[in-house]
Design an enzyme around this catalytic site. Structure first.
Site, PDB file in Angstrom:
ATOM      1  N   CYS A 127      -9.280  31.870  27.292  1.00  0.00           N
ATOM      2  CA  CYS A 127      -8.831  31.263  28.328  1.00  0.00           C
ATOM      3  C   CYS A 127      -7.916  31.383  29.504  1.00  0.00           C
ATOM      4  O   CYS A 127      -7.707  32.093  29.905  1.00  0.00           O
ATOM      5  CB  CYS A 127      -7.082  30.164  27.599  1.00  0.00           C
ATOM      6  SG  CYS A 127      -7.683  30.301  25.769  1.00  0.00           S
ATOM      7  N   CYS A 159     -16.065  25.777  23.358  1.00  0.00           N
ATOM      8  CA  CYS A 159     -15.208  25.448  24.450  1.00  0.00           C
ATOM      9  C   CYS A 159     -15.736  24.734  25.705  1.00  0.00           C
ATOM     10  O   CYS A 159     -16.875  25.545  26.124  1.00  0.00           O
ATOM     11  CB  CYS A 159     -14.175  26.490  24.601  1.00  0.00           C
ATOM     12  SG  CYS A 159     -13.014  26.324  25.846  1.00  0.00           S
ATOM     13  N   CYS A 165      -3.898  25.065  38.699  1.00  0.00           N
ATOM     14  CA  CYS A 165      -2.200  25.902  37.945  1.00  0.00           C
ATOM     15  C   CYS A 165      -2.574  27.064  38.358  1.00  0.00           C
ATOM     16  O   CYS A 165      -3.851  27.835  38.124  1.00  0.00           O
ATOM     17  CB  CYS A 165      -3.030  25.633  36.388  1.00  0.00           C
ATOM     18  SG  CYS A 165      -2.325  23.751  35.829  1.00  0.00           S
ATOM     19  N   CYS A 180     -12.228  22.501  38.479  1.00  0.00           N
ATOM     20  CA  CYS A 180     -10.599  21.218  38.664  1.00  0.00           C
ATOM     21  C   CYS A 180      -9.389  21.266  39.814  1.00  0.00           C
ATOM     22  O   CYS A 180      -9.718  22.220  40.639  1.00  0.00           O
ATOM     23  CB  CYS A 180     -10.284  22.466  37.468  1.00  0.00           C
ATOM     24  SG  CYS A 180      -7.891  21.309  36.318  1.00  0.00           S
ATOM     25  N   GLU A 200     -19.294  26.427  32.950  1.00  0.00           N
ATOM     26  CA  GLU A 200     -19.061  27.288  31.982  1.00  0.00           C
ATOM     27  C   GLU A 200     -18.889  27.059  30.295  1.00  0.00           C
ATOM     28  O   GLU A 200     -17.659  25.713  30.118  1.00  0.00           O
ATOM     29  CB  GLU A 200     -17.769  28.639  32.012  1.00  0.00           C
ATOM     30  CG  GLU A 200     -18.299  29.653  32.707  1.00  0.00           C
ATOM     31  CD  GLU A 200     -17.450  30.658  32.568  1.00  0.00           C
ATOM     32  OE1 GLU A 200     -17.074  31.243  31.619  1.00  0.00           O
ATOM     33  OE2 GLU A 200     -17.326  31.728  33.727  1.00  0.00           O
ATOM     34  N   CYS A 211      -4.436  30.188  36.832  1.00  0.00           N
ATOM     35  CA  CYS A 211      -5.850  29.905  36.022  1.00  0.00           C
ATOM     36  C   CYS A 211      -6.908  30.106  37.330  1.00  0.00           C
ATOM     37  O   CYS A 211      -6.772  29.188  38.425  1.00  0.00           O
ATOM     38  CB  CYS A 211      -6.197  28.082  35.474  1.00  0.00           C
ATOM     39  SG  CYS A 211      -7.291  27.426  34.899  1.00  0.00           S
TER      40      CYS A 211
END
Ligand code: SAH
Length: 342
Positions: A327, A101, A112, A108, A88, A115
């Protein structure tokens, strides 16, 4: 190696290797970075015979898999890479700027808890050209030069430092984005902030702190366990010393968890006398977890508690919420679940 991402010197070496005259490198540079060609065979100023030989050489551009524009003008792109992986990228226009961004990894590994990217696990690092491509894609779609760049898409940039730095160099030198207009956001990996500082770049470092003490931070960010808050802050201080640039601390606000005035006071204690800036990010909802965004009053109280202690602070305005482009919502899916904005 695809040609995208290469410097003029690298392109010159390649052209010479192809037994072509040096001036072809400048042409190649212009067609890759300004005209945005996707196939070398499209470079009409190259001799026909040579072009035919170049059909197997990859420029390194991705293909558009999906595009969604939010009412606020934010555009989310899902891009398909050469091996079929999807990443993305988000284009965020404001009156004077166009910010992109970018992702630094497919998925990842940091996991976290708040997220969406972390929920999907990690696949691989992005190569230099795959990072640069995201910027060209946004530039072409908006028909406007990208002015600002943030490494706040999918992935942890400091786990892919070599390719991220190569992309930063290219985007600065070949695409013309000022280093001061670039931000690398990291959750913090031991020793990597120091290593980044040694490159003496003029980019902004943003650190996802999210908590005012170690136990709270570990609860939200499992990767923080072997890396105490004090050690992270110490590396940030060294970053300021080595680069002369202030550090941004990102702090996600989760209702009832890390948004109390006591947390603000504790945070201010860590940052006293530190050349820094706190960027508060009210939580953007993801489906897997049950966190809540604090009320505007509660957010304001946190801001005031920091300001009273002379800490520079701003609140991030979420963009692209309606298309899951804000975010923490990036998961390389087309999910367009409607989320109520406040
Ligand atoms: N891995 C890097 C960059 C990616 S995320 C980092 O951790 O900094 C960019 C920012 O969005 C980070 O500060 C991240 O913590 C934050 N973020 C993640 N999930 C979020 C959510 N659901 N709502 C608001 N911000 C979120």
């Amino acid at each position: 190696m695809p040609l995208l991402g290469a410097s003029l010197d690298e392109l010159t070496a390649w052209v010479l290797q192809q037994q072509q005259p040096v001036y072809r490198a400048k042409q190649l540079h212009q067609w890759i970075y300004e005209r945005g060609i996707r196939r070398l065979t499209d470079i009409s100023v190259f001799p026909k015979q040579w072009r035919a030989e170049l059909s197997e050489v990859s420029v390194g551009r991705s293909s558009l898999h999906y595009r969604a524009a939010a009412p606020d003008g934010t555009v989310k792109f899902l891009l398909r890479l050469a091996d079929g992986q999807i990443i993305e990228t988000v284009g965020i226009p404001t009156e004077k700027r166009l910010t992109v961004c970018v992702s630094s990894q497919v998925g990842c590994p940091m996991a976290c808890d708040f997220c969406a990217t972390g929920k999907g696990g990690f696949t691989r690092n992005l190569a230099r050209h795959e990072i640069v491509d995201q910027v060209l894609t946004v530039q072409e779609d908006f028909q406007q030069r990208v002015s600002n760049l943030v490494f706040m898409g999918m992935g942890e940039p400091l786990l892919n430092l070599e390719n991220v730095l190569a992309a930063v160099r290219c985007l600065n030198q070949e695409v013309g984005i000022g280093q001061r207009c670039m931000t690398i956001s990291t959750v913090g990996i031991a020793d990597r902030i120091r290593r980044l500082a040694e490159h003496h770049l003029q980019i902004t470092l943003a650190v996802s702190l999210h908590a005012s003490n170690q136990p709270l931070r570990e609860r939200l960010i499992p990767s923080a366990r072997p890396y105490p808050l004090e050690a992270l802050l110490e590396e940030c201080r060294e970053y300021v010393k080595l680069t002369g640039r202030r550090v941004t601390f990102e702090y996600i606000l989760l209702a009832g968890l890390n948004d109390c005035p006591e947390h603000a006071i504790e945070l201010a204690g860590h940052l006293r006398g530190f050349q820094s800036h706190v960027n508060l990010i009210p939580y953007n909802p993801i489906s897997e977890v049950d966190y809540q965004r604090p009320s505007p009053q509660r957010i304001q109280a946190f801001v005031t508690a920091l300001k009273d202690r002379h800490i520079a602070v701003s609140v991030r305005r979420s963009r692209g919420l309606e298309t899951d482009a804000a975010c923490g919502q990036l998961r390389a899916s087309q999910a367009t679940s409607k989320i109520a904005t406040q």
